[in-house]
Write a protein that holds these residues in place. Structure first.
Motif, PDB file in Angstrom:
ATOM      1  N   MET A 135       0.848  -1.198   0.000  1.00  0.00           N
ATOM      2  CA  MET A 135       0.000   0.000   0.000  1.00  0.00           C
ATOM      3  C   MET A 135       0.878   1.241   0.000  1.00  0.00           C
ATOM      4  SD  MET A 135      -2.998  -1.111   2.641  1.00  0.00           S
ATOM      5  CE  MET A 135      -3.621  -2.790   2.624  1.00  0.00           C
ATOM      6  N   GLY A 136       1.092   1.805  -1.179  1.00  0.00           N
ATOM      7  CA  GLY A 136       1.895   3.021  -1.276  1.00  0.00           C
ATOM      8  C   GLY A 136       2.457   3.197  -2.659  1.00  0.00           C
ATOM      9  N   SER A 156       5.463   5.134  -2.984  1.00  0.00           N
ATOM     10  CA  SER A 156       6.784   5.743  -2.814  1.00  0.00           C
ATOM     11  C   SER A 156       7.748   4.925  -1.959  1.00  0.00           C
ATOM     12  CB  SER A 156       6.632   7.130  -2.177  1.00  0.00           C
ATOM     13  OG  SER A 156       6.069   7.001  -0.880  1.00  0.00           O
ATOM     14  N   ASN A 157       7.324   3.749  -1.483  1.00  0.00           N
ATOM     15  CA  ASN A 157       8.134   2.908  -0.605  1.00  0.00           C
ATOM     16  C   ASN A 157       8.519   3.628   0.693  1.00  0.00           C
ATOM     17  OD1 ASN A 157       9.937   0.068  -1.696  1.00  0.00           O
ATOM     18  ND2 ASN A 157       9.822   0.717   0.432  1.00  0.00           N
ATOM     19  N   GLU A 158       7.615   4.490   1.164  1.00  0.00           N
ATOM     20  CA  GLU A 158       7.848   5.195   2.432  1.00  0.00           C
ATOM     21  C   GLU A 158       7.009   4.621   3.574  1.00  0.00           C
ATOM     22  OE1 GLU A 158       8.716   9.743   1.801  1.00  0.00           O
ATOM     23  OE2 GLU A 158       7.259   9.128   0.303  1.00  0.00           O
ATOM     24  N   THR A 159       6.216   3.560   3.304  1.00  0.00           N
ATOM     25  CA  THR A 159       5.387   2.999   4.375  1.00  0.00           C
ATOM     26  C   THR A 159       5.961   1.679   4.899  1.00  0.00           C
ATOM     27  OG1 THR A 159       3.913   1.690   2.933  1.00  0.00           O
ATOM     28  CG2 THR A 159       3.332   4.016   3.260  1.00  0.00           C
ATOM     29  N   SER A 160       7.185   1.359   4.518  1.00  0.00           N
ATOM     30  CA  SER A 160       7.795   0.079   4.882  1.00  0.00           C
ATOM     31  C   SER A 160       8.322   0.074   6.308  1.00  0.00           C
ATOM     32  CB  SER A 160       8.957  -0.213   3.927  1.00  0.00           C
ATOM     33  OG  SER A 160       9.708  -1.319   4.378  1.00  0.00           O
ATOM     34  N   VAL A 161       8.154  -1.055   6.996  1.00  0.00           N
ATOM     35  CA  VAL A 161       8.713  -1.205   8.337  1.00  0.00           C
ATOM     36  C   VAL A 161      10.242  -1.198   8.295  1.00  0.00           C
ATOM     37  CG1 VAL A 161       8.812  -3.746   8.349  1.00  0.00           C
ATOM     38  CG2 VAL A 161       8.447  -2.520  10.498  1.00  0.00           C
ATOM     39  N   THR A 189      12.452   8.874  -4.335  1.00  0.00           N
ATOM     40  CA  THR A 189      11.701   7.624  -4.223  1.00  0.00           C
ATOM     41  C   THR A 189      11.959   6.739  -5.437  1.00  0.00           C
ATOM     42  OG1 THR A 189       9.499   6.631  -4.092  1.00  0.00           O
ATOM     43  CG2 THR A 189       9.658   8.693  -5.295  1.00  0.00           C
ATOM     44  N   PRO A 190      12.035   5.412  -5.230  1.00  0.00           N
ATOM     45  CA  PRO A 190      12.104   4.508  -6.379  1.00  0.00           C
ATOM     46  C   PRO A 190      10.700   4.129  -6.852  1.00  0.00           C
ATOM     47  CG  PRO A 190      12.416   3.263  -4.370  1.00  0.00           C
ATOM     48  CD  PRO A 190      12.176   4.700  -3.951  1.00  0.00           C
ATOM     49  N   GLY A 191       9.664   4.771  -6.239  1.00  0.00           N
ATOM     50  CA  GLY A 191       8.282   4.400  -6.534  1.00  0.00           C
ATOM     51  C   GLY A 191       7.824   3.286  -5.617  1.00  0.00           C
ATOM     52  N   GLY A 192       6.532   2.957  -5.720  1.00  0.00           N
ATOM     53  CA  GLY A 192       6.010   1.904  -4.868  1.00  0.00           C
ATOM     54  C   GLY A 192       4.839   1.187  -5.530  1.00  0.00           C
ATOM     55  N   SER A 193       4.435   0.063  -5.031  1.00  0.00           N
ATOM     56  CA  SER A 193       4.969  -0.517  -3.808  1.00  0.00           C
ATOM     57  C   SER A 193       6.240  -1.332  -4.035  1.00  0.00           C
ATOM     58  CB  SER A 193       3.909  -1.416  -3.162  1.00  0.00           C
ATOM     59  OG  SER A 193       3.606  -2.524  -4.015  1.00  0.00           O
ATOM     60  N   SER A 194       6.522  -1.694  -5.319  1.00  0.00           N
ATOM     61  CA  SER A 194       7.697  -2.541  -5.590  1.00  0.00           C
ATOM     62  C   SER A 194       8.977  -1.704  -5.695  1.00  0.00           C
ATOM     63  CB  SER A 194       7.481  -3.336  -6.893  1.00  0.00           C
ATOM     64  OG  SER A 194       6.257  -4.009  -6.889  1.00  0.00           O
ATOM     65  N   GLY A 195       9.186  -0.807  -4.716  1.00  0.00           N
ATOM     66  CA  GLY A 195      10.319   0.116  -4.767  1.00  0.00           C
ATOM     67  C   GLY A 195      11.670  -0.566  -4.618  1.00  0.00           C
ATOM     68  N   GLY A 196      11.742  -1.561  -3.722  1.00  0.00           N
ATOM     69  CA  GLY A 196      13.000  -2.278  -3.539  1.00  0.00           C
ATOM     70  C   GLY A 196      13.382  -3.048  -4.793  1.00  0.00           C
ATOM     71  N   SER A 197      12.381  -3.657  -5.449  1.00  0.00           N
ATOM     72  CA  SER A 197      12.629  -4.399  -6.693  1.00  0.00           C
ATOM     73  C   SER A 197      13.170  -3.476  -7.768  1.00  0.00           C
ATOM     74  CB  SER A 197      11.333  -5.058  -7.185  1.00  0.00           C
ATOM     75  OG  SER A 197      10.810  -5.953  -6.233  1.00  0.00           O
ATOM     76  N   ALA A 198      12.537  -2.303  -7.919  1.00  0.00           N
ATOM     77  CA  ALA A 198      12.954  -1.344  -8.953  1.00  0.00           C
ATOM     78  C   ALA A 198      14.362  -0.829  -8.692  1.00  0.00           C
ATOM     79  CB  ALA A 198      11.963  -0.181  -9.006  1.00  0.00           C
ATOM     80  N   PHE A 205      -3.404  -8.048  -0.957  1.00  0.00           N
ATOM     81  CA  PHE A 205      -3.812  -6.668  -0.671  1.00  0.00           C
ATOM     82  C   PHE A 205      -5.256  -6.550  -1.138  1.00  0.00           C
ATOM     83  CE2 PHE A 205      -3.014  -2.074  -2.530  1.00  0.00           C
ATOM     84  CZ  PHE A 205      -4.125  -1.595  -1.856  1.00  0.00           C
ATOM     85  N   ALA A 206      -5.497  -6.506  -2.448  1.00  0.00           N
ATOM     86  CA  ALA A 206      -6.845  -6.446  -2.998  1.00  0.00           C
ATOM     87  C   ALA A 206      -6.962  -7.560  -4.040  1.00  0.00           C
ATOM     88  CB  ALA A 206      -7.103  -5.079  -3.630  1.00  0.00           C
ATOM     89  N   SER A 207      -7.649  -8.630  -3.662  1.00  0.00           N
ATOM     90  CA  SER A 207      -7.575  -9.879  -4.422  1.00  0.00           C
ATOM     91  C   SER A 207      -8.058  -9.793  -5.866  1.00  0.00           C
ATOM     92  CB  SER A 207      -8.353 -10.976  -3.691  1.00  0.00           C
ATOM     93  OG  SER A 207      -7.823 -11.149  -2.398  1.00  0.00           O
TER      94      SER A 207
END
Length: 495
Positions: free
Chosen positions: A128-129, A131-136, A154-163, A210-212
């Motif tokens: 949910m995001g 910008s990848n700013e809601t990650s624990v 930001t690398p974007g989100g939610s797949s920010g780490g992947s990008a 998240f949303a099926s």
């Protein structure tokens, strides 16, 4: 070779077959790059032992002469995919310490094809995001910079780490998931290729929901050819997922002929939003010219219900999220709050969720619960479902009229600075999905292709939307656009 991590999937596959290097060598180079990339915070659970074991097995398989295309190729796995015995937290505190006893269907398919898992990748909490700013785990950081500025983007989100991981050459490719643009938007922000397949093309079993009715997994890669290679390995019918399509999986790579003569490309007039930055508008026009020069016919089309897409999405997605996330209650797995004497089960639910869920997840769960409540179900949720049907029909009408693909911008801007979008105005953040959510609502395939640089030297992407189940044709058109755009820029290493 010290730069094996910079190879594309296709280059690495061909080199492994020729014996130019081994999977162990490529994997070791990637692991070294990951170890030196702490500033990007892309990888959050490293699995070097698993990676080396898989790489050795892949080398043996390649030597035997019976190896599929993905064999020996090191990739990253988004933290949303269940990986047996390896932390799977979905970027949330509530799943702290959760190590599944099972493997998701997609990671099973990739590992069966010989892919090597380097580790798990950062992501927005429960996807949910934007910008990848809601990650624990904290923010993932884009390897790109604005000119000479030090501002973290930001690398974007939610797949920010992947990008971030793919753009920074920490892995050759990565898995992502896309519920409203979470593969395509980060791909555009980091100058890579990201494809969201048709809903039902890739199994959702073992992917944290998240949303099926909107979630769909897909590959994030350096080129369209790589996307074709990895997508083929990820696709296929799965009896464990009732929404999985029982369709043959074509050889997507073989369909990349680059010939798009006679293809009809639609330009939706409703996507020309008021206040669209000039550089996005120009990129879009340039993209249309490139496709025209390659022999395609470019025509204006109308998708009249586009303006209702964002509001419909932000009713449907939170409603499904509030239902899906009800299972996280501290009873069987994940985080459980410490209880005071006299606390009952309701107190445990409340305290666990208050501690375990971040603000954005709480916000969406509350919105979703509200729109599903007895007094508002018809006013919001049912109405949004009807709008979704109209949006789907818009696309069906356009494709029935002979359109092969639709060209739009991928994002309304280049990557923005971390912290620049205020938490006090979530609507501003939600607008990042304006060009992407329609594709999820209609269940269509969509791909983001890097096509140029902004005035400040940041990557900009174009999106192509295809007919359902025709990812091969869509990737071929994207391949033609990629070739014409000739995007070869890479971020300058600062991390």
């Amino acid at each position: 070779m010290s730069d094996l991590n910079k190879l594309t999937l296709s280059e690495a596959r061909d080199g492994l077959r020729k014996g130019d290097f081994t999977s162990v060598e490529v994997t070791e180079t990637c692991l070294s790059a990951i170890a030196a990339s702490g500033a990007l915070n892309a990888f959050v659970h490293n699995t070097p032992e698993i990676a080396m074991e898989q790489a050795k097995a892949a080398d043996a398989r390649i030597a035997s002469g019976e190896a599929p295309a993905m064999c020996g190729l090191p990739i990253g796995i988004k933290d949303l995919f269940a990986t047996k015995g390896v932390d799977t937290q979905a970027g949330s505190r509530i799943l702290e310490g959760f190590k599944p006893e099972y493997e998701s269907t997609i990671t099973t398919k990739l590992f069966d094809a010989g892919a090597v898992m380097l580790g798990k990748l950062n992501m927005d909490e429960f996807a949910m995001g934007s910008s990848n700013e809601t990650s624990v785990y904290g923010n993932a950081v884009n390897p790109w910079r604005r000119g000479n500025e030090d501002t973290q983007l930001t690398p974007g989100g939610s797949s920010g780490g992947s990008a971030a991981a793919v753009a920074a050459d920490l892995c050759l490719a990565a898995t992502g998931t896309d519920t409203g643009g979470s593969i395509r938007q980060p791909a555009a922000f980091t100058g890579i290729v990201g494809i969201k397949p048709t809903y039902g093309r890739c199994s959702r079993w073992g992917v944290v929901a998240f949303a099926s009715s909107l979630d769909q997994a897909g590959p994030m890669t350096k080129t369209t050819r790589d996307a074709a290679i990895m997508l083929e390995a990820m696709c296929g019918h799965d009896a464990k997922d009732s929404t999985s399509a029982d369709l043959a999986v074509p050889n997507f790579e073989a369909m990349l002929t680059g010939d798009i003569k006679g293809k009809k490309i639609g330009i939706p007039k409703e996507y020309r939003m008021e206040g669209m930055p000039e550089e996005i508008s120009k990129l879009w026009d340039d993209g249309a010219d490139m496709l025209r020069a390659a022999g395609a016919e470019v025509v204006e089309i109308s998708l009249p219900h586009t303006k209702y897409a964002l509001p419909a999405y932000y009713v449907i997605a939170p409603a499904e999220a509030s239902s899906n996330l009800a299972r996280y209650d501290g009873v069987r797995y994940g985080h459980r709050a410490k209880l005071a004497a006299g606390d009952g089960i309701d107190d445990m639910y409340e305290k666990t969720r208050a501690e375990g869920f971040g603000h954005e997840v709480q916000r969406r769960v509350m919105v979703g619960t509200y729109v599903l409540s007895a007094g508002f179900y018809d006013a919001y949720y049912n109405r949004a479902r009807k709008v979704r049907t109209l949006i789907k029909k818009d696309f069906e009408d356009v494709f029935a009229a002979g359109i092969d693909a639709i060209l739009t911008p991928a994002t309304p801007s280049a990557a923005f600075g971390l912290g620049e979008m205020s938490d006090s105005d979530p609507i501003q953040m939600y607008l990042n999905d304006v060009f992407t959510v329609t594709v999820n609502l209609a269940g269509l395939p969509g791909v983001s292709v890097p096509a140029g640089l902004s005035a400040k030297g940041l990557p900009l992407g174009l999106q192509l939307i295809g007919r359902p189940w025709e990812e091969g044709d869509l990737l071929n058109i994207a391949h033609s656009l990629e070739t014409a755009a000739g995007f070869v820029s890479k971020p300058e290493k600062w991390w």
